[in-house]
Write a protein that holds these residues in place. Structure first.
Motif, mmCIF file in Angstrom:
data_model
loop_
_atom_site.group_PDB
_atom_site.id
_atom_site.type_symbol
_atom_site.label_atom_id
_atom_site.label_comp_id
_atom_site.label_asym_id
_atom_site.label_seq_id
_atom_site.Cartn_x
_atom_site.Cartn_y
_atom_site.Cartn_z
ATOM 1 N N ILE A 181 0.839 -1.202 0.000
ATOM 2 C CA ILE A 181 0.000 0.000 0.000
ATOM 3 C C ILE A 181 0.872 1.249 0.000
ATOM 4 N N ILE A 182 1.982 1.194 0.810
ATOM 5 C CA ILE A 182 2.892 2.333 0.868
ATOM 6 C C ILE A 182 3.470 2.623 -0.513
ATOM 7 N N SER A 183 3.942 1.572 -1.191
ATOM 8 C CA SER A 183 4.574 1.826 -2.486
ATOM 9 C C SER A 183 3.530 2.312 -3.487
ATOM 10 N N ASP A 184 2.313 1.814 -3.308
ATOM 11 C CA ASP A 184 1.206 2.279 -4.139
ATOM 12 C C ASP A 184 0.996 3.785 -3.970
ATOM 13 N N CYS A 185 0.951 4.201 -2.692
ATOM 14 C CA CYS A 185 0.747 5.618 -2.382
ATOM 15 C C CYS A 185 1.927 6.437 -2.919
ATOM 16 N N ALA A 186 3.153 5.917 -2.681
ATOM 17 C CA ALA A 186 4.334 6.651 -3.109
ATOM 18 C C ALA A 186 4.307 6.862 -4.618
ATOM 19 N N ARG A 187 3.885 5.795 -5.339
ATOM 20 C CA ARG A 187 3.832 5.888 -6.789
ATOM 21 C C ARG A 187 2.846 6.988 -7.204
ATOM 22 N N GLU A 188 1.737 6.980 -6.529
ATOM 23 C CA GLU A 188 0.707 7.950 -6.883
ATOM 24 C C GLU A 188 1.170 9.377 -6.581
ATOM 25 N N ILE A 189 1.848 9.533 -5.433
ATOM 26 C CA ILE A 189 2.323 10.866 -5.064
ATOM 27 C C ILE A 189 3.359 11.356 -6.059
ATOM 28 N N ARG A 190 4.268 10.453 -6.446
ATOM 29 C CA ARG A 190 5.296 10.836 -7.413
ATOM 30 C C ARG A 190 4.644 11.260 -8.734
ATOM 31 N N PHE A 191 3.617 10.495 -9.091
ATOM 32 C CA PHE A 191 2.928 10.804 -10.342
ATOM 33 C C PHE A 191 2.320 12.199 -10.281
ATOM 34 N N HIS A 192 1.715 12.517 -9.122
ATOM 35 C CA HIS A 192 1.091 13.820 -8.978
ATOM 36 C C HIS A 192 2.131 14.927 -8.959
ATOM 37 N N GLN A 194 4.783 15.115 -10.540
ATOM 38 C CA GLN A 194 5.234 15.428 -11.887
ATOM 39 C C GLN A 194 4.192 16.234 -12.650
ATOM 40 N N SER A 195 2.969 16.038 -12.314
ATOM 41 C CA SER A 195 1.950 16.644 -13.165
ATOM 42 C C SER A 195 1.319 17.913 -12.582
ATOM 43 N N THR A 196 1.400 18.104 -11.285
ATOM 44 C CA THR A 196 0.764 19.302 -10.727
ATOM 45 C C THR A 196 1.638 19.961 -9.671
ATOM 46 N N ASP A 197 1.332 21.197 -9.398
ATOM 47 C CA ASP A 197 2.035 21.902 -8.337
ATOM 48 C C ASP A 197 1.280 21.812 -7.020
ATOM 49 N N THR A 198 0.039 21.419 -7.112
ATOM 50 C CA THR A 198 -0.787 21.424 -5.905
ATOM 51 C C THR A 198 -0.400 20.262 -4.998
ATOM 52 N N ASN A 199 -0.731 20.426 -3.729
ATOM 53 C CA ASN A 199 -0.471 19.352 -2.776
ATOM 54 C C ASN A 199 -1.324 18.143 -3.103
ATOM 55 N N THR A 200 -0.718 17.007 -2.979
ATOM 56 C CA THR A 200 -1.422 15.787 -3.327
ATOM 57 C C THR A 200 -2.130 15.230 -2.099
ATOM 58 N N VAL A 201 -3.367 14.774 -2.287
ATOM 59 C CA VAL A 201 -4.080 14.113 -1.208
ATOM 60 C C VAL A 201 -4.561 12.776 -1.729
ATOM 61 N N ILE A 202 -4.199 11.744 -1.020
ATOM 62 C CA ILE A 202 -4.646 10.411 -1.422
ATOM 63 C C ILE A 202 -5.567 9.888 -0.348
ATOM 64 N N ASN A 203 -6.666 9.288 -0.767
ATOM 65 C CA ASN A 203 -7.661 8.840 0.182
ATOM 66 C C ASN A 203 -8.086 7.428 -0.160
ATOM 67 N N ARG A 204 -7.932 6.500 0.757
ATOM 68 C CA ARG A 204 -8.404 5.144 0.463
ATOM 69 C C ARG A 204 -8.688 4.373 1.750
ATOM 70 N N GLU A 205 -9.462 3.305 1.616
ATOM 71 C CA GLU A 205 -9.732 2.456 2.773
ATOM 72 C C GLU A 205 -8.742 1.307 2.745
ATOM 73 N N VAL A 206 -7.955 1.162 3.829
ATOM 74 C CA VAL A 206 -6.955 0.099 3.863
ATOM 75 C C VAL A 206 -7.030 -0.601 5.216
ATOM 76 N N GLU A 207 -6.218 -1.656 5.363
ATOM 77 C CA GLU A 207 -6.145 -2.324 6.657
ATOM 78 C C GLU A 207 -4.804 -2.002 7.300
ATOM 79 N N ALA A 208 -4.858 -1.378 8.464
ATOM 80 C CA ALA A 208 -3.620 -1.058 9.170
ATOM 81 C C ALA A 208 -3.315 -2.190 10.147
ATOM 82 N N ARG A 209 -2.046 -2.287 10.555
ATOM 83 C CA ARG A 209 -1.653 -3.372 11.453
ATOM 84 C C ARG A 209 -1.601 -2.833 12.880
ATOM 85 N N HIS A 210 -2.339 -3.441 13.771
ATOM 86 C CA HIS A 210 -2.310 -3.067 15.186
ATOM 87 C C HIS A 210 -1.047 -3.653 15.805
ATOM 88 N N LYS A 211 -0.604 -3.085 16.926
ATOM 89 C CA LYS A 211 0.593 -3.587 17.611
ATOM 90 C C LYS A 211 0.469 -5.078 17.932
#
Lengths: 504, 200
Positions: A181-192, A194-211
């Motif tokens: 998921i992290i690399s997915d987000c990173a890819r998307e942020i990098r893509f943004h 390159q294409s825009t000057d605006t701050n990128t916001v990514i929003n998705r439902e994921v499963e986080a790992r509890h301690k």
């Protein structure tokens, strides 16, 4: 921030390809190069950190193409020979040759000293307030630097993911969010980037790992934040396990209610319960009234001084037609009832009662009523036609609701009791707090077309009675109960599966 | 006059419609049958005489809706409702809106017939009343302005002398006008005159 007042300007003259034509000596000194070392090398390739190269190149090209709406200052770090990063605020102007073609840029930069960032600490109060806001947020808020190392976490993180904020500092974000998921987000942020000057916001439902290793469904929002020229990322995680759970529950219960409804719809159709019997009454009423009026008409014709034989015989034929029409309606209903399949299934009566209450609560009249379940939990299963028994119980509940129509809402209550009746029977009772049953009605109450309600057809109890009888049970009222009415029915534990005859 | 009285029957069930007509015709009544509210509305007007028998349950326009439409068009025929099943609120609404009777199927045919005859009587009576009012209005129209003034005072109970004072004319002249009023209105006594004026 007042760092723009600080000295140490750097000057660069670049050609159209970004290669260095001239660089000020103080800049070389700062970056740890000899001036000759950098001559003709590509500024962006050598001195700009890889993460910023694409963006810098784009801005550089924009300057050369004479774009008007560029920001005056652009802050990004440059790499020294030893690999240290220095933060600069840059400004570029294009250079043109005689023909007006852009041949490069004049770029000036002002170093932002290390302590400029620290100066922000003078805004400690603001920071403290911000921290308080962060800690009281219902979301876990976690910041990382551009390499994915956690630099900040708020208190809520502990309640959602089990980690204390301090435990997380310096850890990789991948201990909370799966790598893919992290690399997915990173890819998307990098893509943004390159294409825009605006701050990128990514929003998705994921499963986080509890301690403790559990997976927690969260809604993850990732924003890219630039503070003092350094990129960082902030992830906001909202715990949505409750929502997920209730969504799932809602879906399940909706399905169950729908299934039960479907079954009952079927039953209603087969058993001519209330609405249908009203419709049936209307259907039968039509030919019956016609017959009655024709007959009276014939009577009148016979009393007239002049007998119109033709008209009389004509009308008698019409009476016959109407009688046939009534017969046809009855035949159709018979056919409908014979299509009924009776499927006996082993059932836990308490489950049936609970699902019937849910079903009843769908009805507006029953919604305000308090249901009290007094269950015996060691009851054996019974072999019954599920929908039919449900129909009986629903009918008793609806009657109970109707009986309490006139009493205040807070006093409305229906008790449903399941218990062992004898060695071979279980018993289900439904009690209301209504006006009770007049003892003189006791014998008639299960007969067809007996009703004390204004709008009733008097079919409900009669049908219920026949269903219970066909199951080998008994249905009656408890005359000893005096706080209202108590109806009960029994069902045999070992059902002798004889085929009940229809329309009993 | 009697022959103009028609029982208008509106029912979407052709068999019931036919039976209702047959029943009423067997008692010597004249009927007109309609299988929908619309076809009925298209053929009736304010000059129609008789009464209406309506089925409550009809597609497109129910009997209750048709009732309010009939009232909106100021058609003053008595309405008798027939319903397939007992619907108390519906009956209450129909009666509130001025229905004459509400029959639930199957009903006693003789009661129904009696009710229809009663409705025709009511219609005839209100027609007579209407005619009477019209003729009084025609008589009032023949009075001069002064005579109408004097009639107004007379019906308010003033004696000749008071009327003369109020209008500043001589009692003799008032007497003359009074005689003309009584003559034109065809009233034999003052009481009769007051009655007529009250009716309009």
């Amino acid at each position: 921030m007042n760092y723009l007042d600080l000295p140490k300007p750097a000057t660069l003259i670049l050609d159209a390809g970004g290669n260095i034509e001239h660089i000020s000596s103080s800049t070389c000194e700062l970056l740890g190069y000899q001036p000759a070392e950098l001559q003709s090398l590509n500024w962006i390739d050598i001195c700009v950190p890889p993460l910023f190269q694409i963006k810098t190149k784009r801005i550089f090209d924009a300057v050369l193409s004479g774009k008007k709406d560029l920001p005056d200052q652009i802050i990004f770090p440059v790499l020294s020979k030893s690999g240290d990063q220095h933060l600069f605020s840059w400004h570029s102007e294009p250079r043109f040759d005689a023909s007006g073609r852009a041949i490069g840029s004049i770029t000036t930069g002002i170093a932002i000293p290390e302590d400029a960032v620290k100066q922000e600490n003078s805004y400690l109060q603001t920071a403290a307030r911000n921290q308080a806001v962060l800690d009281n947020a219902i979301e876990a808020i976690i910041s990382t630097n551009n390499r994915g190392i956690i630099t900040h976490a708020n208190k809520t993180t502990e309640s959602i993911l089990g980690y204390k904020p301090n435990e997380l500092l310096g850890k990789r974000i991948t201990c909370l969010i799966p790598m893919n998921i992290i690399s997915d987000c990173a890819r998307e942020i990098r893509f943004h980037m390159q294409s825009t000057d605006t701050n990128t916001v990514i929003n998705r439902e994921v499963e986080a790992r509890h301690k403790d290793g559990r997976k927690i469904p969260v809604e993850l929002t990732v924003t890219e934040i630039t503070i003092g020229g350094t990129f960082s990322f902030t992830g906001i995680m909202r715990d949505i396990s409750e929502r997920k759970l209730s969504e799932a529950r809602l879906k399940k219960s909706k399905e169950e209610v729908q299934q039960a409804r479907d079954r009952l719809t079927q039953m209603d159709r087969l058993h001519l319960a209330s609405e249908m019997s009203a419709g049936l009454a209307h259907e039968l009423n039509q030919p019956l009234s016609a017959i009655s009026m024709y007959a009276q008409g014939c009577h009148n014709l016979l009393n007239n001084s002049e007998l119109d034989r033709h008209k009389l015989s004509n009308t008698l034929l019409r009476i016959d037609t109407q009688a046939q029409r009534a017969g046809e309606i009855i035949r159709n209903i018979r056919a409908l009832m014979e299509r009924q399949e009776l499927h006996h299934q082993l059932t836990d009566i308490n489950t049936l009662i609970r699902s019937t209450i849910e079903l009843a609560e769908e009805d507006y009249e029953c919604r305000a009523i308090d249901f009290e379940c007094i269950f015996s939990h060691s009851l054996p299963q019974v072999e019954i036609v599920y929908g039919q028994i449900q129909q009986v119980l629903l009918n008793l509940i609806r009657n109970a609701c109707d009986a309490m129509i006139a009493i205040p809402v807070e006093e409305k209550s229906i008790s449903i009791i399941s218990e062992q009746y004898s060695d071979s029977f279980i018993k289900v009772s439904v009690r209301d707090r209504g006006s009770g049953i007049d003892i003189q009605h006791r014998d008639k109450i299960f007969q067809n077309f007996f009703s004390t309600k204004n709008s009733g057809m008097g079919m409900g109890l009669a049908i219920s009675y026949s269903i219970i009888t066909s199951h080998g049970g008994v249905m009656d009222i408890n005359p000893e109960y005096s706080d209202g009415a108590e109806f009960f029915f029994t069902l045999p534990i070992m059902t002798n599966l004889r085929k009940p005859s229809h329309g009993e | 006059m009697e022959s103009k009285n028609i029982v208008y029957i509106v029912d979407d069930d052709p068999d019931v419609l036919d039976a209702t007509c047959m029943l009423l015709e067997s008692t010597g009544l004249e009927t007109q049958r309609f299988n929908s509210a619309m076809s009925f509305l298209n053929s009736i007007n304010q000059n129609s005489q008789g009464c209406i028998v309506l089925d409550v349950r009809m597609p497109n326009m129910s009997g209750l809706k048709l009732q309010s439409e009939i009232m909106r068009r100021e058609i003053c025929l008595p309405i008798i409702f027939i319903t397939g099943h007992g619907d108390v609120p519906m009956a209450v609404e129909a009666m509130k809106n001025g229905a004459l009777e509400f029959f639930q199927k199957p009903f006693r045919d003789q009661e129904f017939i009696d009710c229809v005859y009663g409705a025709l009587d009511i219609n005839q009576q209100s027609l007579n009343n209407l005619n009477r009012v019209h003729s009084i209005q025609r008589r009032i129209a023949t009075l001069t302005k002064r005579e109408q003034q004097i009639m107004q005072y007379m019906t308010e109970g003033h004696i000749t002398k008071v009327i003369a004072d109020k209008l500043a004319i001589s009692p003799r002249t008032v007497e003359t006008h009074r005689a003309r009023v009584m003559e034109k209105m065809q009233a034999k006594t003052l009481a009769q005159l007051i009655h007529m004026v009250m009716e309009t």
